[in-house]
Design an enzyme around this catalytic site. Structure first.
Site, short mmCIF file in Angstrom:
data_model
loop_
_atom_site.label_atom_id
_atom_site.label_comp_id
_atom_site.label_asym_id
_atom_site.label_seq_id
_atom_site.Cartn_x
_atom_site.Cartn_y
_atom_site.Cartn_z
N HIS A 126 39.77 10.41 110.12
CA HIS A 126 40.19 11.17 111.33
C HIS A 126 41.75 11.04 111.53
CE1 HIS A 126 36.07 11.95 112.54
NE2 HIS A 126 35.72 10.67 112.64
N ASP A 163 30.64 11.98 105.65
CA ASP A 163 30.54 11.42 106.98
C ASP A 163 29.85 12.50 107.75
OD1 ASP A 163 31.93 8.90 108.19
OD2 ASP A 163 31.50 10.42 109.70
N HIS A 165 31.05 12.84 110.76
CA HIS A 165 31.85 13.50 111.69
C HIS A 165 32.80 14.19 110.60
CE1 HIS A 165 30.56 9.79 113.95
NE2 HIS A 165 30.55 10.81 114.85
N ASP A 244 27.05 7.34 107.96
CA ASP A 244 26.59 7.69 109.60
C ASP A 244 25.58 8.89 109.65
OD1 ASP A 244 28.88 8.85 109.16
OD2 ASP A 244 29.76 8.27 110.94
#
Length: 307
Positions: A126, A163, A165, A244
C-alpha cells in the site's frame, strides 16, 4: 539449490498496539507452522540486512523517506493514519523488510537460491512513492523490482499480488512502466477502494466480489493473468504474498483456502520456469488470522521448495 528464507528479529519489534491485527505474532505463527509441516529444514535462513537508502529512493520520494525517519518516536507510538503507526523499532523493521527483498533478489539472481521468501513486516504494497498507509511504510516488492531493473540490468519483471486488498502503492509506482507487468486480484469494492479501473495498460487488475471462492479465482487467473504473463515473458517474478483472502481471515471477505495458494504458487512457478530461469522472490503482505496465515504460507513455501 534451495529456497532462501529472509527475515530478521527487528521485524518482530515493530508493533502498532495490542489491538492491531498486523502484530508480531504473525511471523511466529509462520515459523511455528513451517516447523510443524516439516518444511523448515528445506529452507536456508538468512538475516535481512538494512536496506541502502539509495534503494528506497528508486521508488520513494526523498521527503517521504525523511518523513518516516523523523516520525519514528523515542517511546510510545507515532500515528500516520488511523491504521498505521510507528513505535521506536518501526524504522529499523521497515529498513530490514526492504533490505530482505533486495537481498533476496540479489541472492536469486546470483544463483545462490532458486527462489526466496521474505518473512518480514511491516508489509509494503500500500505504500505509494510519497505516502505511507494501510500498515505499510515502504513498498518492499516495488523496491526489489526496481533494484532488479536498474541495478541488476533486467529488462522485464512481473509482479503478482494476491492480497485481499488492492496493491495501490505498487500500481502507482509502476503504472505505464513497460518493463513491468503487474497482475493482481483483490476484493472490490474494498479498502483502499482503488484498482477497479487500471491506471495503465501494464496493469492486469481482477476485482473480485466478496465471497468469491477459489474456483472463480482460478478461472480468472487462467483467463486474464496467464495469457498476459505468457505474452510478457518476464525475466523474474516478484510476489506480493498476502494471505488475507483466506476464508478464515476476518479482515477480508474472500473464500480462498490453502489449496488455492498452493495452486497459485504452482502457476507462478510454471511461468518462472518457462521464461525467468525459475527466479521468484516472494514477500509477505497481509494475513491476519494467525492459524490460516501459517498454514497458507506453508502451502506457498511447499511449492517453492519443490520448484
Amino acid at each position: 539449490m534451495a529456497t532462501g528464507l529472509f527475515s530478521h528479529p527487528d521485524c518482530n519489534l515493530h508493533d502498532m498496539g495490542d489491538w492491531h491485527p498486523e502484530c508480531p505474532g504473525r511471523l511466529q505463527a509462520i515459523e511455528d507452522q513451517l516447523i510443524a509441516s516439516r518444511i523448515e529444514p528445506l529452507l536456508v535462513h538468512e538475516e535481512a540486512p538494512m536496506v541502502d537508502e539509495a534503494e528506497l529512493l528508486r521508488v520513494h520520494r526523498a521527503e517521504h523517506v525523511e518523513f518516516i525517519r523523523a516520525l519514528a518516536p523515542d517511546a510510545g507510538y507515532a500515528e500516520i493514519d488511523a491504521d498505521t503507526r510507528m513505535n521506536p523499532y518501526s524504522w529499523r523493521a521497515a529498513m530490514r523488510a526492504a533490505g530482505a527483498a533486495v537481498a533476496a533478489t540479489d541472492a536469486v539472481l546470483d544463483g545462490r537460491y532458486d527462489n526466496a521468501f521474505c518473512s518480514v513486516r511491516p508489509p509494503g504494497h500500500h505504500a505509494e512513492p510519497g505516502r505511507a498507509m494501510g500498515f505499510c511504510l515502504f513498498n518492499n516488492v516495488a523496491i526489489a523490482a526496481r533494484h532488479a531493473l536498474e541495478a541488476r540490468g533486467l529488462s522485464r519483471v512481473a509482479i503478482i499480488d494476491f492480497d485481499v486488498h488492492h496493491g495501490n502503492g505498487t500500481e502507482v509506482a509502476f503504472a505505464g512502466d513497460e518493463r513491468v507487468l503487474m497482475c493482481s486480484f483483490f476484493q472490490h469494492p474494498f479498502y483502499p477502494y482503488s484498482g477497479g479501473e487500471p491506471l495503465a495498460s501494464n496493469m492486469v487488475n481482477v476485482p473480485l466480489a466478496a465471497r468469491t471462492n477459489g474456483a472463480t479465482m482460478r478461472e480468472a487467473v487462467e483467463l486474464m493473468w496467464i495469457p498476459a504473463l505468457e505474452a510478457f515473458r518476464p525475466e523474474m517474478i516478484f510476489v506480493s504474498a498476502g494471505f488475507d483472502a483466506h476464508r478464515e481471515d476476518d479482515l477480508g471477505g474472500l473464500g480462498l483456502v490453502e489449496a488455492d495458494y498452493e495452486w497459485l504458487t504452482a502457476q507462478i512457478c510454471a511461468i518462472a520456469k518457462r521464461y525467468a530461469k525459475g527466479r521468484v522472490v516472494s514477500c509477505l503482505e497481509g494475513g491476519y488470522n494467525l492459524s490460516a496465515l501459517g498454514r497458507s504460507v506453508a502451502s506457498h513455501l511447499k511449492v517453492l521448495t519443490e520448484a
